[in-house]
Design a protein around this motif. Structure first.
Motif, short mmCIF file in Angstrom:
data_model
loop_
_atom_site.label_atom_id
_atom_site.label_comp_id
_atom_site.label_asym_id
_atom_site.label_seq_id
_atom_site.Cartn_x
_atom_site.Cartn_y
_atom_site.Cartn_z
N TYR A 113 101.88 172.07 -8.42
CA TYR A 113 100.87 170.96 -8.15
C TYR A 113 101.21 169.46 -8.38
CZ TYR A 113 97.81 175.28 -8.38
OH TYR A 113 97.46 176.50 -8.15
N GLY A 114 102.54 169.61 -8.83
CA GLY A 114 103.02 168.11 -9.09
C GLY A 114 102.94 167.83 -10.55
N ALA A 115 103.41 166.60 -11.00
CA ALA A 115 103.37 166.47 -12.26
C ALA A 115 102.17 166.14 -12.95
CB ALA A 115 104.11 164.99 -12.53
N PRO A 116 101.90 166.87 -14.27
CA PRO A 116 100.56 166.62 -14.91
C PRO A 116 100.42 165.38 -15.61
CG PRO A 116 102.09 167.56 -16.07
CD PRO A 116 102.71 167.49 -14.89
N THR A 117 99.20 165.06 -15.84
CA THR A 117 98.91 163.73 -16.58
C THR A 117 99.03 164.40 -18.19
OG1 THR A 117 97.21 162.84 -15.41
CG2 THR A 117 97.19 161.93 -17.46
N ALA A 118 99.75 163.92 -18.99
CA ALA A 118 99.87 164.30 -20.54
C ALA A 118 99.29 163.65 -21.29
CB ALA A 118 101.56 164.45 -20.61
N LYS A 119 98.70 164.04 -22.51
CA LYS A 119 98.14 163.50 -23.79
C LYS A 119 98.55 163.95 -24.82
CE LYS A 119 93.83 161.99 -21.32
NZ LYS A 119 92.40 161.99 -21.52
N VAL A 120 98.88 163.26 -25.98
CA VAL A 120 99.53 163.80 -27.28
C VAL A 120 98.30 163.28 -28.06
CG1 VAL A 120 101.21 163.95 -29.05
CG2 VAL A 120 101.77 163.82 -26.08
N ALA A 121 98.11 164.20 -29.11
CA ALA A 121 97.26 163.66 -30.12
C ALA A 121 97.71 164.39 -31.31
CB ALA A 121 95.68 163.81 -29.87
N THR A 122 97.33 163.54 -32.57
CA THR A 122 97.55 164.21 -34.15
C THR A 122 96.56 163.63 -34.92
OG1 THR A 122 98.97 165.25 -35.79
CG2 THR A 122 99.21 162.95 -34.91
N PHE A 123 95.69 164.60 -35.40
CA PHE A 123 94.60 163.94 -36.42
C PHE A 123 94.44 164.97 -37.52
CE2 PHE A 123 92.92 166.35 -33.04
CZ PHE A 123 92.02 166.98 -33.32
N MET A 124 93.58 164.41 -38.33
CA MET A 124 93.45 165.29 -39.76
C MET A 124 92.03 165.84 -39.42
SD MET A 124 96.04 165.29 -41.68
CE MET A 124 95.52 166.09 -43.16
#
Length: 174
Positions: A113-124
């Motif tokens: 499907y081609g390159a994805p949209t990426a998201k990275v998150a870190t939280f408490m």
């Protein structure tokens, strides 16, 4: 002024994200789990059709909880169905595996499907740190595939969601 110190683990995490979603990714797996294992459940089908499919395969649909009226567990599988206005609007899946399987799934979907949209998150969340990597594939059909690698406490898991763009307005039990 306070100086922000970025822990070594965050640098490793960022390096991982670059490696997974960079154009030079050159890893694959022949055993990767993709959304091919939906057991004939289909987006847009009616709740009755989903129930019929579950029954024909010896499974049962059970509502997840009153707190999540749209979510139905397909007992006997790793699938969850999200029902809105009597239609299947999303199919969730929890493939087994950890880091390597996540990379393999994303790689296989990226080749299709081609390159994805990426998201990275870190939280408490209270005393627990939660870290997530999302790879979202927008399909030409208007549907989406989200693959998420999540880490909280000492647990690492993969979640996948195959969904349409339909928004649920009201909680209606089918």
């Amino acid at each position: 002024m306070e100086r922000l110190v970025v822990p070594h683990s965050v640098h490793l995490f960022r390096s991982f994200v670059f490696a997974v979603f960079g154009a030079s990714l050159a890893i694959g797996s022949t055993h990767a789990q993709t959304l091919d294992g939906l057991h004939d459940f289909q987006l847009g089908s009616s709740f009755v059709e989903a129930q019929r499919n579950a029954t024909a395969n010896g499974w049962e649909l059970k509502q997840s909880s009153l707190s999540f009226p749209h979510e139905w567990i397909v007992e006997g599988t790793d699938l969850r169905l999200f029902i809105c206005e009597n239609r299947v609007v999303a199919i969730g899946k929890h493939p087994s595996g950890e880091f390597e399987e996540f990379v393999s799934i994303v790689w296989n979907l990226q080749s299709r499907y081609g390159a994805p949209t990426a998201k990275v998150a870190t939280f408490m969340a209270g005393a627990t740190r939660i870290s997530l990597i999302d790879a979202n594939f927008a399909l030409a059909s208007g549907e989406h595939i989200l693959v998420q690698l999540g880490h909280w406490g000492d647990k690492l898991s993969i979640h996948m969601n195959y969904s349409s763009d339909i928004e649920c307005q009201a909680a209606v039990k089918p």
